[in-house]
Design a protein around this motif. Structure first.
Motif, PDB file in Angstrom:
ATOM      1  N   UNK A  32       0.532  -1.329  -0.093  1.00  0.00           N
ATOM      2  CA  UNK A  32      -0.387  -0.232   0.069  1.00  0.00           C
ATOM      3  C   UNK A  32       0.898   1.634  -0.408  1.00  0.00           C
ATOM      4  N   UNK A  33       1.592   1.172   0.800  1.00  0.00           N
ATOM      5  CA  UNK A  33       3.089   1.908   0.987  1.00  0.00           C
ATOM      6  C   UNK A  33       3.835   2.913  -0.248  1.00  0.00           C
ATOM      7  N   UNK A  34       3.801   1.525  -1.420  1.00  0.00           N
ATOM      8  CA  UNK A  34       4.576   1.819  -2.147  1.00  0.00           C
ATOM      9  C   UNK A  34       3.587   2.258  -3.108  1.00  0.00           C
ATOM     10  N   UNK A  35       2.748   2.370  -3.461  1.00  0.00           N
ATOM     11  CA  UNK A  35       1.768   2.717  -4.548  1.00  0.00           C
ATOM     12  C   UNK A  35       1.342   3.996  -4.001  1.00  0.00           C
ATOM     13  N   UNK A  36       0.877   3.625  -2.603  1.00  0.00           N
ATOM     14  CA  UNK A  36      -0.018   4.938  -2.620  1.00  0.00           C
ATOM     15  C   UNK A  36       0.246   6.606  -1.932  1.00  0.00           C
ATOM     16  N   UNK A  37       2.296   5.924  -1.175  1.00  0.00           N
ATOM     17  CA  UNK A  37       2.624   6.964  -0.497  1.00  0.00           C
ATOM     18  C   UNK A  37       2.324   6.952   1.029  1.00  0.00           C
ATOM     19  N   UNK A  38       2.990   7.805   2.139  1.00  0.00           N
ATOM     20  CA  UNK A  38       2.410   6.997   3.890  1.00  0.00           C
ATOM     21  C   UNK A  38       1.453   8.915   3.699  1.00  0.00           C
ATOM     22  N   UNK A  39       1.195   9.485   3.126  1.00  0.00           N
ATOM     23  CA  UNK A  39       0.050  10.338   2.948  1.00  0.00           C
ATOM     24  C   UNK A  39      -1.609   9.666   2.672  1.00  0.00           C
ATOM     25  N   UNK A  40      -0.852   8.573   1.474  1.00  0.00           N
ATOM     26  CA  UNK A  40      -2.043   8.088   0.628  1.00  0.00           C
ATOM     27  C   UNK A  40      -2.885   7.108   0.995  1.00  0.00           C
ATOM     28  N   UNK A 108      15.389  -4.750  -9.184  1.00  0.00           N
ATOM     29  CA  UNK A 108      14.843  -6.115  -9.889  1.00  0.00           C
ATOM     30  C   UNK A 108      13.993  -7.236  -8.473  1.00  0.00           C
ATOM     31  N   UNK A 109      14.604  -6.896  -7.404  1.00  0.00           N
ATOM     32  CA  UNK A 109      13.915  -7.993  -5.971  1.00  0.00           C
ATOM     33  C   UNK A 109      13.215  -6.708  -5.125  1.00  0.00           C
ATOM     34  N   UNK A 110      13.691  -5.603  -5.261  1.00  0.00           N
ATOM     35  CA  UNK A 110      12.691  -4.798  -3.975  1.00  0.00           C
ATOM     36  C   UNK A 110      12.776  -3.856  -4.789  1.00  0.00           C
ATOM     37  N   UNK A 111      11.537  -3.696  -6.159  1.00  0.00           N
ATOM     38  CA  UNK A 111      11.669  -2.871  -7.054  1.00  0.00           C
ATOM     39  C   UNK A 111      10.186  -1.949  -5.875  1.00  0.00           C
ATOM     40  N   UNK A 112       9.087  -2.701  -4.454  1.00  0.00           N
ATOM     41  CA  UNK A 112       8.534  -1.616  -3.908  1.00  0.00           C
ATOM     42  C   UNK A 112       8.760  -1.042  -2.450  1.00  0.00           C
ATOM     43  N   UNK A 113      10.388  -1.716  -2.672  1.00  0.00           N
ATOM     44  CA  UNK A 113      11.166  -0.720  -1.499  1.00  0.00           C
ATOM     45  C   UNK A 113      11.710   0.262  -1.834  1.00  0.00           C
ATOM     46  N   UNK A 114      12.162   0.616  -2.905  1.00  0.00           N
ATOM     47  CA  UNK A 114      12.654   1.344  -3.860  1.00  0.00           C
ATOM     48  C   UNK A 114      11.660   2.578  -4.396  1.00  0.00           C
TER      49      UNK A 114
END
Length: 212
Positions: A32-40, A108-114
């Motif tokens: 959720x955070x990787x898609x919407x950011x902290x605020x969203x 490649x392995x951690x795209x959401x974390x990036x």
């Protein structure tokens, strides 16, 4: 910043189920955070992603700040490891090539974390000011190593800081803009091989330009 601790971890005996639930929630929070950011991002979205009720989630994590904090702490520990491994005693071109490869592997392995980190930076990094200070110290240290290589004629004369920024920009692009990369490359070139193609190109770009 104080270390974030989930509520269940403060109990005297943390059970295996509690640990598994925490990891399930953090995995959902990362999505959720990787898609919407902290605020969203909202607790309701994270609970839905985790497949549990909101009250159940709040038993483990009373607010989204703690979840975000834990994810950022884990991310930075992993994200900075390749730069920390840059060895002053090694061959400069070999060390830089290895650093580029490790950064691409992380894209490649951690795209959401990036994307989680990118979202935080785009918002002005309000939750990680201390971490940015630590990052500066690490980059200062490695820039000094690169400057030493340059002064000894082992690398071309470049600005060490902007070289590091360029490596970040070109490698993390493949995580933060993955949809764009795959769309532009098309079906035939957008598989896992795109990272190896990128690695070969970046070797040519950086190592060719950095030879003394």
């Amino acid at each position: 910043m104080p270390v974030a601790v989930p509520r269940a971890a403060k109990t005297r005996r943390r059970t295996r189920i509690q640990a598994e639930r925490e990891e399930l929630i953090l995995e959902a929070a990362l999505e959720v955070f990787s898609a919407h950011g902290f605020r969203g991002a909202t607790i309701d979205q994270i609970a839905e992603q985790a497949g549990m009720s909101k009250p159940n989630l709040l038993y483990y994590f009373p607010n989204k700040e703690i979840m975000h904090r834990m994810l950022i702490d884990r991310l930075l520990e992993t994200w900075l490891a390749p730069l920390k491994r840059l060895n002053p005693e090694g061959d400069p071109l070999t060390e830089i090539r290895s650093y580029i490869r490790r950064k691409l592997e992380m894209a490649r392995d951690f795209p959401r974390e990036s994307r989680l980190f990118a979202n935080e930076i785009l918002q002005g990094a309000p939750r990680i000011p201390d971490e940015l200070n630590d990052l500066k110290k690490l980059v200062d240290e490695k820039a000094s190593v690169i400057s030493g290589w340059i002064e000894h004629g082992r690398l071309a004369r470049v600005d060490p800081y902007h070289m590091i920024f360029s490596i970040w920009a070109t490698t993390q692009h493949y995580a933060d803009f993955d949809v764009q990369v795959r769309a532009v490359l098309g079906a035939k070139r957008s598989g896992e091989g795109r990272f190896e193609d990128a690695a070969r190109y970046l070797d040519q770009l950086f190592l060719g330009g950095l030879k003394p």
